[in-house]
Write an enzyme that holds these catalytic residues in place. Structure first.
Site, PDB file in Angstrom:
ATOM      1  N   SER A 235      39.332  29.543  39.564  1.00  0.00           N
ATOM      2  CA  SER A 235      40.416  30.445  39.186  1.00  0.00           C
ATOM      3  C   SER A 235      41.614  30.238  40.092  1.00  0.00           C
ATOM      4  CB  SER A 235      39.896  31.880  39.337  1.00  0.00           C
ATOM      5  OG  SER A 235      40.941  32.804  39.244  1.00  0.00           O
TER       6      SER A 235
ATOM      7  N   TYR B 204      35.601  39.028  44.348  1.00  0.00           N
ATOM      8  CA  TYR B 204      35.550  38.123  43.188  1.00  0.00           C
ATOM      9  C   TYR B 204      36.210  36.786  43.535  1.00  0.00           C
ATOM     10  CZ  TYR B 204      36.972  35.733  39.001  1.00  0.00           C
ATOM     11  OH  TYR B 204      37.199  34.752  38.080  1.00  0.00           O
TER      12      TYR B 204
ATOM     13  N   LYS C  82      34.647  32.791  44.117  1.00  0.00           N
ATOM     14  CA  LYS C  82      35.082  31.529  43.484  1.00  0.00           C
ATOM     15  C   LYS C  82      35.370  30.490  44.566  1.00  0.00           C
ATOM     16  CE  LYS C  82      34.806  32.565  39.219  1.00  0.00           C
ATOM     17  NZ  LYS C  82      33.774  31.925  38.413  1.00  0.00           N
TER      18      LYS C  82
HETATM   19  P1  NAD Z   1      32.985  36.578  30.395  1.00  0.00           P
HETATM   20  O1  NAD Z   1      32.509  37.744  31.181  1.00  0.00           O
HETATM   21  O2  NAD Z   1      33.422  36.802  29.000  1.00  0.00           O
HETATM   22  O3  NAD Z   1      31.888  35.411  30.417  1.00  0.00           O
HETATM   23  C1  NAD Z   1      31.004  35.240  31.485  1.00  0.00           C
HETATM   24  C2  NAD Z   1      29.602  35.207  30.904  1.00  0.00           C
HETATM   25  O4  NAD Z   1      28.674  35.024  31.973  1.00  0.00           O
HETATM   26  C3  NAD Z   1      29.231  36.501  30.184  1.00  0.00           C
HETATM   27  O5  NAD Z   1      28.773  36.180  28.893  1.00  0.00           O
HETATM   28  C4  NAD Z   1      28.100  37.087  31.048  1.00  0.00           C
HETATM   29  O6  NAD Z   1      27.153  37.778  30.271  1.00  0.00           O
HETATM   30  C5  NAD Z   1      27.549  35.846  31.710  1.00  0.00           C
HETATM   31  N1  NAD Z   1      26.883  36.047  33.002  1.00  0.00           N
HETATM   32  C6  NAD Z   1      27.331  36.704  34.108  1.00  0.00           C
HETATM   33  N2  NAD Z   1      26.429  36.613  35.091  1.00  0.00           N
HETATM   34  C7  NAD Z   1      25.385  35.901  34.619  1.00  0.00           C
HETATM   35  C8  NAD Z   1      24.143  35.466  35.160  1.00  0.00           C
HETATM   36  N3  NAD Z   1      23.760  35.794  36.397  1.00  0.00           N
HETATM   37  N4  NAD Z   1      23.326  34.723  34.383  1.00  0.00           N
HETATM   38  C9  NAD Z   1      23.679  34.396  33.100  1.00  0.00           C
HETATM   39  N5  NAD Z   1      24.824  34.774  32.541  1.00  0.00           N
HETATM   40  C10 NAD Z   1      25.683  35.518  33.288  1.00  0.00           C
HETATM   41  O7  NAD Z   1      34.179  35.921  31.247  1.00  0.00           O
HETATM   42  P2  NAD Z   1      35.178  34.749  30.857  1.00  0.00           P
HETATM   43  O8  NAD Z   1      36.536  35.339  30.823  1.00  0.00           O
HETATM   44  O9  NAD Z   1      34.665  33.994  29.701  1.00  0.00           O
HETATM   45  O10 NAD Z   1      35.084  33.883  32.173  1.00  0.00           O
HETATM   46  C11 NAD Z   1      34.225  32.760  32.272  1.00  0.00           C
HETATM   47  C12 NAD Z   1      34.302  32.230  33.693  1.00  0.00           C
HETATM   48  O11 NAD Z   1      35.661  31.898  33.989  1.00  0.00           O
HETATM   49  C13 NAD Z   1      33.879  33.249  34.742  1.00  0.00           C
HETATM   50  O12 NAD Z   1      33.188  32.573  35.764  1.00  0.00           O
HETATM   51  C14 NAD Z   1      35.197  33.775  35.259  1.00  0.00           C
HETATM   52  O13 NAD Z   1      35.091  34.234  36.589  1.00  0.00           O
HETATM   53  C15 NAD Z   1      36.073  32.548  35.170  1.00  0.00           C
HETATM   54  N6  NAD Z   1      37.506  32.850  35.058  1.00  0.00           N
HETATM   55  C16 NAD Z   1      37.928  33.742  34.100  1.00  0.00           C
HETATM   56  C17 NAD Z   1      39.285  34.034  34.008  1.00  0.00           C
HETATM   57  C18 NAD Z   1      39.778  35.042  33.012  1.00  0.00           C
HETATM   58  O14 NAD Z   1      40.860  35.580  33.198  1.00  0.00           O
HETATM   59  N7  NAD Z   1      39.064  35.313  31.922  1.00  0.00           N
HETATM   60  C19 NAD Z   1      40.194  33.418  34.870  1.00  0.00           C
HETATM   61  C20 NAD Z   1      39.721  32.503  35.813  1.00  0.00           C
HETATM   62  C21 NAD Z   1      38.364  32.237  35.896  1.00  0.00           C
HETATM   63  C1  WQD Z   2      48.591  40.344  34.422  1.00  0.00           C
HETATM   64  C2  WQD Z   2      49.857  41.146  34.697  1.00  0.00           C
HETATM   65  C3  WQD Z   2      49.486  43.121  36.014  1.00  0.00           C
HETATM   66  C4  WQD Z   2      47.108  45.273  33.040  1.00  0.00           C
HETATM   67  C5  WQD Z   2      43.323  38.576  36.786  1.00  0.00           C
HETATM   68  C6  WQD Z   2      42.461  38.272  37.967  1.00  0.00           C
HETATM   69  C7  WQD Z   2      42.409  36.787  38.196  1.00  0.00           C
HETATM   70  C8  WQD Z   2      42.006  36.047  36.914  1.00  0.00           C
HETATM   71  C9  WQD Z   2      42.808  36.480  35.739  1.00  0.00           C
HETATM   72  C10 WQD Z   2      39.696  35.613  36.883  1.00  0.00           C
HETATM   73  C11 WQD Z   2      49.940  41.653  36.145  1.00  0.00           C
HETATM   74  C12 WQD Z   2      49.975  43.488  34.634  1.00  0.00           C
HETATM   75  C13 WQD Z   2      47.853  44.329  33.700  1.00  0.00           C
HETATM   76  C14 WQD Z   2      47.724  46.496  32.651  1.00  0.00           C
HETATM   77  C15 WQD Z   2      49.805  45.707  33.575  1.00  0.00           C
HETATM   78  N1  WQD Z   2      40.660  36.314  36.559  1.00  0.00           N
HETATM   79  N2  WQD Z   2      49.187  44.539  33.967  1.00  0.00           N
HETATM   80  N3  WQD Z   2      49.070  46.665  32.933  1.00  0.00           N
HETATM   81  O1  WQD Z   2      45.904  40.159  37.623  1.00  0.00           O
HETATM   82  O2  WQD Z   2      47.072  38.010  36.942  1.00  0.00           O
HETATM   83  O3  WQD Z   2      44.627  38.085  37.029  1.00  0.00           O
HETATM   84  O4  WQD Z   2      42.791  37.903  35.632  1.00  0.00           O
HETATM   85  O5  WQD Z   2      39.655  34.699  37.664  1.00  0.00           O
HETATM   86  O6  WQD Z   2      41.513  36.579  39.237  1.00  0.00           O
HETATM   87  O7  WQD Z   2      43.005  38.917  39.110  1.00  0.00           O
HETATM   88  O8  WQD Z   2      45.769  39.279  35.213  1.00  0.00           O
HETATM   89  O9  WQD Z   2      45.875  40.333  32.997  1.00  0.00           O
HETATM   90  O10 WQD Z   2      45.033  41.691  34.932  1.00  0.00           O
HETATM   91  O11 WQD Z   2      47.460  41.107  34.813  1.00  0.00           O
HETATM   92  O12 WQD Z   2      50.998  45.900  33.804  1.00  0.00           O
HETATM   93  O13 WQD Z   2      47.107  47.392  32.066  1.00  0.00           O
HETATM   94  O14 WQD Z   2      49.834  42.327  33.876  1.00  0.00           O
HETATM   95  O15 WQD Z   2      50.050  43.963  36.996  1.00  0.00           O
HETATM   96  O16 WQD Z   2      51.299  41.591  36.521  1.00  0.00           O
HETATM   97  P1  WQD Z   2      45.920  38.945  36.799  1.00  0.00           P
HETATM   98  P2  WQD Z   2      45.946  40.634  34.431  1.00  0.00           P
END
Ligand code: NAD
Ligand code: WQD
Length: 340
Positions: A126, A151, A155
């Protein structure tokens, strides 16, 4: 057939990546404990991907279950590791649970890969590993590890574990994909983001306001040093992101060692830009109110995406309008997610 194990593949990004890989001819195995997803997504992945998925309900921290999974699936050639908990405020309240789950799953997975001679891994990292960046756009050479929550640190530590494993095993090939802000949905409207409870992230919240599940959006902070005072992020369409995984898998097939690669568009959009674009795409007015900043939020974050182009031949193709349109299609067709 080249078979890929997708841990956490029932989740938001994993489900879109599964469809993309199946369309590219990969066999897909999904291992997920459904802690943040539902089984109903599997038939939809099969419908869009045009073939069967082998689904295992497995906790990736459970060593015995993971060993059974690998023993029963000798065709696994590579792994994409999505499984993890991802809610930032929850990780501040429950850091040990986050470390146990996210680091436990990483170590358990990599030990099973080692035992079974699986050498190719793509990891969901991330942009959060960059913390509050000194400059934007953020390139992969920017300092990492300055994250302010458990979190983000989970990562960063997972990245360190994978780098160390690569130093110890010259046959390993790992790509750390640092996603920026994934949003959007498959253009069919059949799969999309399906958060349990009140969404933490902007787009699912906006979509639930648009569909009438929430009254209004709270815009967190309008006094940031940005053009309109609201936070700026690099939103990237989830199907572009899915394609990035396919390219990363191909890269691991031809290279060894560990590479960190940003997946972003290189363009920033403010919260108000997103609200405006979502209203345009959906034709629905999004009522909002300014509210205090969220603790730990940064002002501006967007990627330098050049390394992904140079190494993977990948760049984002969809714009904010596409992202909002596809989110709206998914949300309006499935106002209550997969339970509809
Ligand atoms: P998500 O929660 O929709 O998907 C993650 C999946 O992992 C879920 O289906 C959950 O049930 C499963 N899971 C969690 N712990 C587990 C375990 N111990 N064993 C088996 N399954 C498990 O999230 P996502 O948005 O699809 O994110 C996928 C990956 O990408 C995550 O690692 C997340 O941290 C990373 N990521 C997400 C974002 C984002 O904004 N969505 C941004 C950067 C990184
Ligand atoms: C985006 C913008 C908020 C909600 C997060 C995690 C990051 C990554 C992605 C996994 C910001 C604003 C949000 C609301 C708002 N995840 N906001 N009202 O914070 O950039 O990233 O998700 O790795 O680790 O921190 O994404 O979508 O939460 O926020 O005004 O109800 O929207 O302040 O400026 P963020 P976000």
């Amino acid at each position: 057939m080249n078979t890929v194990l997708l841990t956490g593949g029932a989740g938001y990004i994993g489900s879109h990546t599964a469809v993309c890989l199946m369309r590219c001819g990969y066999g897909v195995i999904i291992a997920d404990n459904l802690i943040n997803s539902v089984r109903e997504v599997i038939p939809r992945i099969e419908e869009l991907g045009g073939r069967a998925v082998r689904f295992h309900e497995v906790d990736m921290c459970d060593e015995r279950a993971v060993e059974e999974l690998f023993s029963a699936s000798p065709d696994i050639g590579s792994v994409i590791h999505f499984a993890g908990l991802k809610c930032v405020p929850e990780s501040v309240r429950e850091p040990l649970r986050y470390y146990q789950n996210n680091l436990g799953a990483t170590v358990t997975l990599m030990q099973a890969m080692q035992r079974h001679g699986v050498k190719r891994l793509v990891f969901s990292s991330s942009a959060t590993v960059y913390g509050d960046p000194e400059t934007v756009p953020i390139s992969e050479t920017a300092p990492v590890g300055g994250c302010t929550n458990a979190y983000g640190r989970s990562k960063y530590i997972s990245e360190c574990i994978m780098q160390d494993a690569c130093k110890a095993d010259a046959e390993l090939s790992v790509v750390l994909l640092r996603y920026f802000n994934p949003i959007g949905a498959d253009e069919s409207g059949r799969i999309g983001e399906n958060p349990f409870g009140v969404p933490n992230n902007l787009l699912p919240y906006v979509a639930q306001v648009a569909v009438g599940r929430r009254e209004k959006l709270f815009v967190n902070g309008n006094d940031y040093p940005t053009p309109d005072g609201t936070g700026v992020r690099d939103y990237i369409h989830v199907t572009d992101l899915a394609r990035g995984h396919e390219r990363a898998l191909r890269y691991t097939e031809a290279h060894k060692g560990c590479e960190a690669i940003n997946l972003g568009t290189g363009k920033g959009a403010s919260v108000l830009d997103v609200v405006r674009e979502f209203s345009n795409a959906s034709g629905v007015d999004i009522p909002f109110e300014f509210a205090p900043r969220r603790p730990g939020d940064i002002a501006v974050c967007y990627a330098d995406p050049r390394k992904a182009w140079e190494l993977l031949g990948w760049k984002a193709e969809k714009d904010l309008h596409d992202m909002c349109l596809d989110t709206w299609r998914w949300q309006s067709a499935n106002p209550n997610g997969y339970t509809d």
